[in-house]
Design an enzyme around this catalytic site. Structure first.
Site, PDB file in Angstrom:
ATOM      1  N   GLU A  16       0.869  -1.171   0.000  1.00  0.00           N
ATOM      2  CA  GLU A  16       0.000   0.000   0.000  1.00  0.00           C
ATOM      3  C   GLU A  16       0.907   1.221   0.000  1.00  0.00           C
ATOM      4  OE1 GLU A  16      -3.668   2.056   2.553  1.00  0.00           O
ATOM      5  OE2 GLU A  16      -2.547   0.370   3.404  1.00  0.00           O
ATOM      6  N   GLU A  41      -8.856  10.314   5.132  1.00  0.00           N
ATOM      7  CA  GLU A  41      -9.036   9.424   6.272  1.00  0.00           C
ATOM      8  C   GLU A  41      -9.435  10.292   7.464  1.00  0.00           C
ATOM      9  OE1 GLU A  41      -6.190   5.585   5.994  1.00  0.00           O
ATOM     10  OE2 GLU A  41      -5.155   7.479   6.360  1.00  0.00           O
TER      11      GLU A  41
END
Length: 251
Positions: free
Chosen positions: A142, A232
């Site tokens: 990621e 986020e």
């Protein structure tokens, strides 16, 4: 940091054509507020992904504000309380793309103009991308690019929270601190803008992978599986991320 759990495909048949259906265009101002939902316009889909909602209390909505050519305007509004270091949601924009090895891409040009308002914000503004040994295989890497960070939140790191940078590269004319961590079997790299708010970012995402190839041994045979761009959210109130212009072109 996690992939979208639900992909809602919106399609329509144009006029009287009998060709394959294409994604429907939501009108300007189309909104969504469900825990897992999506709205689309042009090549872009906005996902409301409240995967960590159980760690807090709150709500979030997102809205398409307009599409001009390949440039998307959108926003997301939210209020979340609860565990301060736990992500509650990652509302993000994604485009459909053909997964292939990094070595086969020429460029991933992107630009993102944004602003954030709210109270006691703990959140980021970030690209989130995933790589694997095949187009649909397990995620091996990621790679995140944080161009905004608020409230002292920190990326996943093997050396603690907040993280200690393992490197401080300058990529696409922006200085970053790099974190490295592990999420199960997935290696996570997070490039965090030193300024804390690169509110008018423009560059080639391929340059981040090239840096990792040179300095961290990332293989160019890894498949790029997805590219997302969003926020986020940890905690805060009366928050609004406003994107006045977002674009991405993969070649």
């Amino acid at each position: 940091m996690y992939t979208n759990y639900i992909l809602l495909v919106l399609s329509t048949i144009v006029g009287l054509s009998i060709t394959a259906p294409t994604k429907s265009l939501e009108p300007r101002g189309a909104s969504q507020c469900a825990q897992y939902s999506s709205i689309s316009t042009g090549a872009y889909t906005i996902y409301t992904n409240e995967w960590g909602a159980s760690s807090g209390t709150g709500s979030q909505c997102s809205t398409i504000d307009g599409l001009t050519g390949n440039t998307l305007a959108w926003d997301t509004t939210w209020t979340w309380s609860g565990t301060v270091n736990q992500v509650k949601s990652y509302t993000n924009v994604e485009i459909g793309m053909t997964s292939k090895p990094l070595s086969q891409y020429k460029s991933i040009q992107t630009s993102w103009a944004w602003s954030y308002t709210g109270t006691s914000l703990r959140c980021n503004v970030a690209y989130d991308t995933f790589l694997g040994t095949s187009a649909t295989g397990a995620q091996a890497y990621e790679v995140m690019v944080w161009i905004g960070v608020f409230g002292g939140v920190s990326p996943l790191s093997d050396n603690g929270y907040p993280f200690t940078p393992i490197a401080s590269p300058t990529i696409d004319n922006t200085a970053f601190n790099l974190a490295k961590g592990h999420n199960g079997n997935t290696i996570v790299y997070s490039f965090v803008a030193q300024s804390g708010a690169a509110t008018s970012f423009s560059g080639d995402l391929l340059n981040f992978y090239k840096w990792l190839e040179t300095n961290e041994g990332l293989s160019s045979a890894q498949y790029l599986q997805s590219v997302q761009a969003g926020s986020e959210v940890f905690t805060g109130s009366n928050a609004k991320l406003t994107t006045t212009g977002y674009s991405i072109a993969v070649s």
